[in-house]
Scaffold this motif. Structure first.
Motif, PDB file in Angstrom:
ATOM      1  N   TYR A 311       0.836  -1.208   0.000  1.00 18.23           N
ATOM      2  CA  TYR A 311       0.000   0.000   0.000  1.00 18.23           C
ATOM      3  C   TYR A 311       0.870   1.257   0.000  1.00 18.23           C
ATOM      4  CZ  TYR A 311      -3.057   3.652   1.864  1.00 18.23           C
ATOM      5  OH  TYR A 311      -3.733   4.839   2.071  1.00 18.23           O
ATOM      6  N   GLU A 312       1.881   1.286   0.869  1.00 17.66           N
ATOM      7  CA  GLU A 312       2.738   2.475   0.972  1.00 17.66           C
ATOM      8  C   GLU A 312       3.523   2.694  -0.322  1.00 17.66           C
ATOM      9  OE1 GLU A 312       2.582   4.621   3.254  1.00 17.66           O
ATOM     10  OE2 GLU A 312       1.541   3.567   4.856  1.00 17.66           O
ATOM     11  N   LYS A 313       3.955   1.624  -0.955  1.00 23.64           N
ATOM     12  CA  LYS A 313       4.669   1.744  -2.228  1.00 23.64           C
ATOM     13  C   LYS A 313       3.769   2.354  -3.287  1.00 23.64           C
ATOM     14  CE  LYS A 313       7.134  -0.978  -5.713  1.00 23.64           C
ATOM     15  NZ  LYS A 313       7.550  -2.340  -6.129  1.00 23.64           N
ATOM     16  N   ALA A 314       2.533   1.867  -3.356  1.00 19.30           N
ATOM     17  CA  ALA A 314       1.587   2.401  -4.341  1.00 19.30           C
ATOM     18  C   ALA A 314       1.264   3.867  -4.069  1.00 19.30           C
ATOM     19  CB  ALA A 314       0.305   1.563  -4.333  1.00 19.30           C
ATOM     20  N   MET A 315       1.109   4.227  -2.784  1.00 19.96           N
ATOM     21  CA  MET A 315       0.809   5.616  -2.420  1.00 19.96           C
ATOM     22  C   MET A 315       1.972   6.533  -2.770  1.00 19.96           C
ATOM     23  SD  MET A 315      -2.180   6.328  -1.127  1.00 19.96           S
ATOM     24  CE  MET A 315      -1.900   7.736  -0.061  1.00 19.96           C
ATOM     25  N   ALA A 316       3.199   6.079  -2.494  1.00 18.34           N
ATOM     26  CA  ALA A 316       4.376   6.891  -2.795  1.00 18.34           C
ATOM     27  C   ALA A 316       4.486   7.154  -4.286  1.00 18.34           C
ATOM     28  CB  ALA A 316       5.631   6.203  -2.276  1.00 18.34           C
ATOM     29  N   GLU A 317       4.199   6.128  -5.080  1.00 13.72           N
ATOM     30  CA  GLU A 317       4.248   6.293  -6.527  1.00 13.72           C
ATOM     31  C   GLU A 317       3.132   7.218  -7.025  1.00 13.72           C
ATOM     32  OE1 GLU A 317       4.044   2.283  -7.864  1.00 13.72           O
ATOM     33  OE2 GLU A 317       6.186   1.876  -7.486  1.00 13.72           O
ATOM     34  N   ARG A 318       1.941   7.057  -6.465  1.00 13.20           N
ATOM     35  CA  ARG A 318       0.801   7.878  -6.889  1.00 13.20           C
ATOM     36  C   ARG A 318       0.994   9.354  -6.567  1.00 13.20           C
ATOM     37  NH1 ARG A 318      -4.107   9.657  -4.823  1.00 13.20           N
ATOM     38  NH2 ARG A 318      -3.860   8.583  -2.831  1.00 13.20           N
ATOM     39  N   LEU A 319       1.536   9.626  -5.355  1.00 11.89           N
ATOM     40  CA  LEU A 319       1.714  10.998  -4.904  1.00 11.89           C
ATOM     41  C   LEU A 319       3.089  11.562  -5.240  1.00 11.89           C
ATOM     42  CD1 LEU A 319       0.050  10.693  -1.378  1.00 11.89           C
ATOM     43  CD2 LEU A 319      -0.984  11.543  -3.480  1.00 11.89           C
ATOM     44  N   ASN A 320       3.962  10.719  -5.847  1.00 10.79           N
ATOM     45  CA  ASN A 320       5.330  11.117  -6.163  1.00 10.79           C
ATOM     46  C   ASN A 320       6.049  11.658  -4.926  1.00 10.79           C
ATOM     47  OD1 ASN A 320       7.538  11.443  -7.879  1.00 10.79           O
ATOM     48  ND2 ASN A 320       7.001  13.573  -8.355  1.00 10.79           N
ATOM     49  N   LEU A 321       5.979  10.882  -3.841  1.00  8.10           N
ATOM     50  CA  LEU A 321       6.563  11.297  -2.574  1.00  8.10           C
ATOM     51  C   LEU A 321       8.073  11.067  -2.590  1.00  8.10           C
ATOM     52  CD1 LEU A 321       4.036   9.809  -0.008  1.00  8.10           C
ATOM     53  CD2 LEU A 321       4.287  12.200  -0.651  1.00  8.10           C
ATOM     54  N   ARG A 322       8.819  12.094  -2.253  1.00  4.88           N
ATOM     55  CA  ARG A 322      10.272  11.980  -2.078  1.00  4.88           C
ATOM     56  C   ARG A 322      10.707  12.959  -0.995  1.00  4.88           C
ATOM     57  NH1 ARG A 322       9.810   7.978  -4.193  1.00  4.88           N
ATOM     58  NH2 ARG A 322      10.852   7.037  -5.963  1.00  4.88           N
TER      59      ARG A 322
END
Length: 324
Positions: A311-322
């Motif tokens: 879930y966290e991986k998908a969210m990071a990709e969706r929101l472009n979190l860095r």
């Protein structure tokens, strides 16, 4: 080739049993104090809950469970120690929370694999998050909060216990939905962020219930909670769902150790920690901070971490979190 006699078969069976639980076969576990790393400063809700568990579990284990606070890096210092320095002998464990699971997916060089680089022992509980403001300030409700943010773009500040924490990301999601410009001010821990609002350093805190004593003391005003239902302790504060957001945020956490721990040692730790979790003394601490019970046994907790990592991986990709 002659068959093995009864004596030989007995020796082989004993040897097999010894291989199955090598750490326990070498002597009773534990035979010295266990270190529990709490990755926050003393005084917060997780620190209080875990200290209570450590004291109770130590009695049944026959050894002290010593709490060591290592704050910083959004609560990931304990995980870093487990992943890079601690031996997998059961004598060093640490809190495992969602920021640790999320971190590999928001940094350039992942510091660990959240599923395979730890031995996950037990799931414990979550937090009651909420948003509080200074009691004598201009904001009295959630409607006031949004109105102030719209009238004063970039001036409404909110504190959390760190960058890319669950509560920080929840606030970013709310801000995006409402199309408001609010400013994040990270602190080392939730109790520090609550005090910052009371002293006027920031305008609001979006964090776990370390703000509760200041709300009860009249310094802060609670304008919403993020639990599924209203808090019995603060019945006047609406939930996010009541305010129109399909969001429940409790951020369940547990305890883990280094990769490669002996299953027998894990079982001993799990059983002692579970008994401590359900002990009336720990229940009182959780009630004090309105912390919802989120118990998972060892297998279920590892499964929870694996599912949450996806879930966290998908969210990071969706929101472009860095964050680096």
């Amino acid at each position: 080739m002659p068959s093995a006699g009864p004596g030989r078969r007995t020796l082989l069976a004993l040897a097999g049993a010894g291989l199955a639980t090598p750490a326990l076969a070498q002597g009773k576990f534990p035979d010295r104090p266990i270190r529990l790393i709490v990755p926050w400063p003393p005084g917060g809700s997780a620190d209080a809950q875990l200290r209570s568990m450590a004291e109770i579990a130590g009695r049944s284990l026959g050894q002290n469970v010593v709490v060591e606070n290592r704050s910083g890096a959004s609560g990931t210092m304990g995980a870093m120690h487990l992943a890079t320095q601690a031996r997998p002998d059961g004598y060093t464990i640490s809190q495992m929370h969602l920021s640790i699971i999320r971190r590999p997916f928001i940094v350039r060089t992942p510091p660990w694999d959240p599923v395979n680089d730890f031995t996950h022992i037990i799931g414990l509980c979550g937090w009651m998050f909420g948003i509080a403001v200074k009691a004598d300030g201009p904001i009295k409700s959630w409607a006031d909060y949004l109105a102030y943010a719209r009238a004063n773009p970039g001036r409404l500040t909110y504190a959390t216990s760190g960058i890319a924490t669950t509560n920080h990301l929840a606030m970013e999601e709310i801000a995006a939905r409402e199309k408001i410009d609010i400013v994040h001010v990270p602190y080392r821990a939730s109790n520090e962020s609550a005090v910052a609002v009371a002293s006027g350093e920031v305008m609001s805190v979006a964090d776990s219930s370390a703000w509760a004593p200041l709300v009860e003391g009249g310094q802060l005003r609670l304008i919403c909670v993020w639990t599924p239902e209203r808090s019995k302790r603060f019945p006047d504060a609406p939930t996010l769902k009541e305010l129109g957001y399909d969001m429940v945020v409790t951020s369940p956490y547990g305890l883990s150790g280094p990769k490669g721990m002996d299953p027998g040692v894990v079982r001993v730790l799990h059983d002692a920690l579970k008994a401590a979790l359900f002990d009336p003394a720990n229940e009182r601490v959780r009630e004090q901070f309105d912390m919802p019970l989120e118990y998972y046994d060892t297998a279920a907790y590892r499964d929870f971490v694996a599912r949450r990592a996806q879930y966290e991986k998908a969210m990071a990709e969706r929101l472009n979190l860095r964050i680096d």
